[in-house]
Design an enzyme around this catalytic site. Structure first.
Site, PDB file in Angstrom:
ATOM      1  N   GLY A  29      30.697  38.531  34.909  1.00  0.00           N
ATOM      2  CA  GLY A  29      30.020  37.310  35.314  1.00  0.00           C
ATOM      3  C   GLY A  29      30.489  36.067  34.580  1.00  0.00           C
ATOM      4  O   GLY A  29      29.964  34.980  34.821  1.00  0.00           O
ATOM      5  N   SER A  30      31.485  36.182  33.706  1.00  0.00           N
ATOM      6  CA  SER A  30      31.907  35.037  32.888  1.00  0.00           C
ATOM      7  C   SER A  30      32.720  34.041  33.700  1.00  0.00           C
ATOM      8  O   SER A  30      33.545  34.405  34.538  1.00  0.00           O
ATOM      9  CB  SER A  30      32.736  35.526  31.694  1.00  0.00           C
ATOM     10  OG  SER A  30      33.828  36.327  32.132  1.00  0.00           O
ATOM     11  N   LYS A 225      37.803  32.801  38.956  1.00  0.00           N
ATOM     12  CA  LYS A 225      37.163  31.745  38.169  1.00  0.00           C
ATOM     13  C   LYS A 225      38.231  30.908  37.466  1.00  0.00           C
ATOM     14  O   LYS A 225      39.193  31.446  36.892  1.00  0.00           O
ATOM     15  CB  LYS A 225      36.214  32.351  37.133  1.00  0.00           C
ATOM     16  CG  LYS A 225      35.085  33.177  37.741  1.00  0.00           C
ATOM     17  CD  LYS A 225      34.104  32.312  38.493  1.00  0.00           C
ATOM     18  CE  LYS A 225      32.932  33.130  39.018  1.00  0.00           C
ATOM     19  NZ  LYS A 225      31.900  32.290  39.639  1.00  0.00           N
ATOM     20  N   ASP A 253      36.989  29.100  41.857  1.00  0.00           N
ATOM     21  CA  ASP A 253      35.621  28.673  41.542  1.00  0.00           C
ATOM     22  C   ASP A 253      35.595  28.073  40.148  1.00  0.00           C
ATOM     23  O   ASP A 253      35.840  28.770  39.161  1.00  0.00           O
ATOM     24  CB  ASP A 253      34.690  29.888  41.630  1.00  0.00           C
ATOM     25  CG  ASP A 253      33.227  29.529  41.423  1.00  0.00           C
ATOM     26  OD1 ASP A 253      32.928  28.351  41.155  1.00  0.00           O
ATOM     27  OD2 ASP A 253      32.379  30.437  41.528  1.00  0.00           O
ATOM     28  N   ASN A 255      32.884  26.413  38.802  1.00  0.00           N
ATOM     29  CA  ASN A 255      31.542  26.432  38.213  1.00  0.00           C
ATOM     30  C   ASN A 255      31.202  25.135  37.482  1.00  0.00           C
ATOM     31  O   ASN A 255      30.734  25.148  36.349  1.00  0.00           O
ATOM     32  CB  ASN A 255      31.362  27.628  37.286  1.00  0.00           C
ATOM     33  CG  ASN A 255      31.282  28.942  38.065  1.00  0.00           C
ATOM     34  OD1 ASN A 255      32.293  29.636  38.199  1.00  0.00           O
ATOM     35  ND2 ASN A 255      30.108  29.260  38.585  1.00  0.00           N
ATOM     36  N   GLU A 279      35.379  26.041  44.666  1.00  0.00           N
ATOM     37  CA  GLU A 279      33.916  26.123  44.621  1.00  0.00           C
ATOM     38  C   GLU A 279      33.381  25.364  43.412  1.00  0.00           C
ATOM     39  O   GLU A 279      33.969  25.429  42.325  1.00  0.00           O
ATOM     40  CB  GLU A 279      33.515  27.594  44.541  1.00  0.00           C
ATOM     41  CG  GLU A 279      32.037  27.867  44.647  1.00  0.00           C
ATOM     42  CD  GLU A 279      31.760  29.354  44.769  1.00  0.00           C
ATOM     43  OE1 GLU A 279      30.686  29.791  44.320  1.00  0.00           O
ATOM     44  OE2 GLU A 279      32.627  30.090  45.305  1.00  0.00           O
ATOM     45  N   GLU A 308      25.289  26.989  45.316  1.00  0.00           N
ATOM     46  CA  GLU A 308      24.558  28.012  44.574  1.00  0.00           C
ATOM     47  C   GLU A 308      23.570  27.404  43.575  1.00  0.00           C
ATOM     48  O   GLU A 308      22.579  28.049  43.222  1.00  0.00           O
ATOM     49  CB  GLU A 308      25.504  28.968  43.861  1.00  0.00           C
ATOM     50  CG  GLU A 308      26.242  28.398  42.663  1.00  0.00           C
ATOM     51  CD  GLU A 308      27.132  29.420  41.989  1.00  0.00           C
ATOM     52  OE1 GLU A 308      26.705  30.006  40.981  1.00  0.00           O
ATOM     53  OE2 GLU A 308      28.269  29.631  42.465  1.00  0.00           O
ATOM     54  N   ASP A 331      21.712  30.085  48.240  1.00  0.00           N
ATOM     55  CA  ASP A 331      21.420  31.109  47.243  1.00  0.00           C
ATOM     56  C   ASP A 331      19.979  31.567  47.481  1.00  0.00           C
ATOM     57  O   ASP A 331      19.082  30.735  47.638  1.00  0.00           O
ATOM     58  CB  ASP A 331      21.582  30.530  45.836  1.00  0.00           C
ATOM     59  CG  ASP A 331      21.278  31.542  44.738  1.00  0.00           C
ATOM     60  OD1 ASP A 331      22.235  32.019  44.106  1.00  0.00           O
ATOM     61  OD2 ASP A 331      20.089  31.852  44.517  1.00  0.00           O
ATOM     62  N   HIS A 358      26.189  32.427  48.491  1.00  0.00           N
ATOM     63  CA  HIS A 358      26.451  32.846  47.119  1.00  0.00           C
ATOM     64  C   HIS A 358      25.690  34.142  46.866  1.00  0.00           C
ATOM     65  O   HIS A 358      24.530  34.280  47.229  1.00  0.00           O
ATOM     66  CB  HIS A 358      25.964  31.775  46.138  1.00  0.00           C
ATOM     67  CG  HIS A 358      25.937  32.226  44.718  1.00  0.00           C
ATOM     68  ND1 HIS A 358      24.752  32.417  44.017  1.00  0.00           N
ATOM     69  CD2 HIS A 358      26.932  32.547  43.859  1.00  0.00           C
ATOM     70  CE1 HIS A 358      25.037  32.809  42.793  1.00  0.00           C
ATOM     71  NE2 HIS A 358      26.343  32.892  42.672  1.00  0.00           N
ATOM     72  N   GLY A 360      26.350  38.040  44.275  1.00  0.00           N
ATOM     73  CA  GLY A 360      26.520  38.476  42.899  1.00  0.00           C
ATOM     74  C   GLY A 360      25.173  38.448  42.212  1.00  0.00           C
ATOM     75  O   GLY A 360      24.124  38.521  42.841  1.00  0.00           O
ATOM     76  N   GLU A 389      29.570  36.821  49.825  1.00  0.00           N
ATOM     77  CA  GLU A 389      30.119  37.202  48.527  1.00  0.00           C
ATOM     78  C   GLU A 389      29.627  38.594  48.132  1.00  0.00           C
ATOM     79  O   GLU A 389      28.480  38.965  48.416  1.00  0.00           O
ATOM     80  CB  GLU A 389      29.699  36.187  47.456  1.00  0.00           C
ATOM     81  CG  GLU A 389      30.322  36.459  46.094  1.00  0.00           C
ATOM     82  CD  GLU A 389      30.058  35.346  45.092  1.00  0.00           C
ATOM     83  OE1 GLU A 389      30.738  35.307  44.051  1.00  0.00           O
ATOM     84  OE2 GLU A 389      29.172  34.499  45.353  1.00  0.00           O
TER      85      GLU A 389
END
Length: 456
Positions: A29-30, A225, A253, A255, A279, A308, A331, A358, A360, A389
């Site tokens: 998830g990082s 990412k 992405d 973030n 993203e 998200e 989300d 979104h 995960g 996703e």
């Protein structure tokens, strides 16, 4: 709702737990800003006097979940003693009541911790409704007449884009072909993309292994990412591109890592790798910034995806109106549950923006599949350019986990919103007293929280 009242549906209990998983230990998830997430959720259970239960959650990254838990507890008074059938019969009215308390809205309104808490409660109510009707949530939504479905939505602040009557007309126009589309979903499922190959903390060797794993599982769309260091981004994205081949689709992405101009230049320099979208290139609240980025990247064939962390339907309205998003990422726990999400889908359909949810996190894959299935059957009527996703984590903790085969979500068949945890998961991962957390504290893998955090 049926005209015959069932009885026994007065809500007599609302319980909430802080549930956390130690995903930071493996860098799962990082990303550029969330470097050490422990995937977590505030988990709500509501119980009626006849013993029916609904389960709902809102996703978090660890610290701070206890604040949402306390907020949910402060909102019990909106739910306890209410008859569930009365709530469902006037769901838009109930939604406005719980989101617009004259004092609580000061620490919102309709955003932040308060809205995350509302989402968990409302998700549990939707799960309860679907279970009462003995249908998966997507089927509950699909089977509603347009007037009934639209009656669950609060249209305040969005009538300049879509009115209640327009929403009904849009849904009425899509009735033709619903049965065929539902049959298609049962037989073929819904296409997915994977983010599992692209977490920022993963080693090059692990990325290579995961690319080949998910290629073998049938995936054709891969997300990476980016956002901390350009040279590292180019190297990692190039490696993924080489592993998956030129015929597969790459997405990136950030973030929220960049300023507007920085985002434009960074992504232009990644353009040779042919990403489909970037993203969250900048602040999730910067509507005009996203619009500028979208316009600048249009000649490169790169779209902008975001949503998200979009706070509410009003923010979505502006993104959709401005051209700031080419891919709308609702989300299932960020805004006010299904009620508000339906309004975003309808606005996106009217303005012809693709919705790619979104997922995960904890339970997000389980929930968003229901929403996207409804969209395909009842609203958009198409899967073209649309994906859900998929992140392969925490599904084993649910009684009705999502099932993805050959890179397609299979249709849920169990009644509810797929949000109920296994009892043993709560025993192990409730924070901080679950058996797994107690073990990790003793082994020094995590530090026992301060007394102020022990809200459970």
């Amino acid at each position: 709702m049926p005209t015959t009242r069932r009885g026994g549906l007065k809500i007599v209990e609302l319980d909430v737990k802080d549930v956390r998983f130690p995903t930071s230990l493996g860098s799962h998830g990082s990303d550029a800003l969330h470097t050490d997430p422990d995937y977590s959720c505030a988990y709500v259970t509501i119980t009626t006097e006849n013993g029916r239960q609904g389960f709902g959650l809102t996703f978090t990254c660890g610290r701070g979940t206890e604040i949402i838990v306390l907020t949910i507890r402060s909102m019990k008074r909106f739910v306890l003693g209410k008859n569930a059938e009365d709530i469902f019969a006037n769901f838009a009215g109930f939604w406005r009541t719980i989101t617009n308390d004259s004092q609580m809205r000061w620490i919102g309104p309709e955003k932040g911790v308060v809205h995350l808490a509302v989402a968990a409660i409302l998700n549990s109510l939707w799960d309860l409704w679907a279970k009462i009707e003995n249908k998966p949530l997507w089927k509950l939504l699909v089977d509603m007449e347009p007037e009934e479905l639209v009656s669950t939505i609060d249209f305040r602040y969005i009538t300049d884009v879509v009115t209640k009557s327009e929403a009904i007309q849009i849904l009425e126009a899509k009735k033709s072909g619903k049965e065929a589309r539902e049959k298609y979903l049962y037989e073929n499922g819904y296409p997915a993309y994977t983010t599992q190959v692209g977490w920022m903390g993963y080693s090059d060797e692990l990325v290579k292994q995961l690319c080949h794993k998910y290629l073998n599982l049938g995936f054709t769309h891969f997300k990476v990412k980016v956002g901390v260091n350009f040279e590292d981004d180019y190297r990692r994205c190039s490696a993924v591109r080489n592993h998956i081949g030129s015929d597969k689709v790459l997405m990136i992405d950030a973030n929220q890592a960049w300023s507007v101009n920085e985002a434009i230049e960074w992504v232009k320099n990644l353009a040779p790798l042919k990403p489909l979208w970037v993203e969250e290139p900048t602040s999730p609240d910067d509507v005009l910034g996203h619009a500028a980025i979208s316009e600048a990247l249009k000649p490169y064939g790169i779209g902008v995806a975001t949503g998200e962390m979009c706070a509410n339907r009003v923010m979505f309205k502006q993104f959709l109106q401005s051209g700031g998003m080419q891919y709308c990422q609702i989300d299932s726990a960020r805004i006010g549950s299904v009620n508000e999400i339906l309004s975003v889908y309808i606005m996106a359909e009217k303005l012809k923006v693709k919705v790619c949810p979104h997922a995960g996190g904890v339970g997000l894959c389980e929930m968003v599949q229901h929403l996207q299935f409804w969209d395909y059957i009842s609203l958009s009527g198409t899967m073209e350019g649309r994906l859900i996703e998929y992140v392969d984590q925490q599904h084993e903790h649910f009684i009705d986990p999502c099932i993805v085969e050959n890179a397609r979500y299979l249709t849920p068949k169990v009644a509810g919103y797929s949000t109920e945890f296994l009892p043993e998961t709560l025993d192990k991962f409730s924070y901080p007293n679950g058996t797994e957390w107690q073990r990790m504290f003793k082994e020094g893998l995590f530090t026992l929280p301060d007394e102020a955090e022990l809200v459970n």
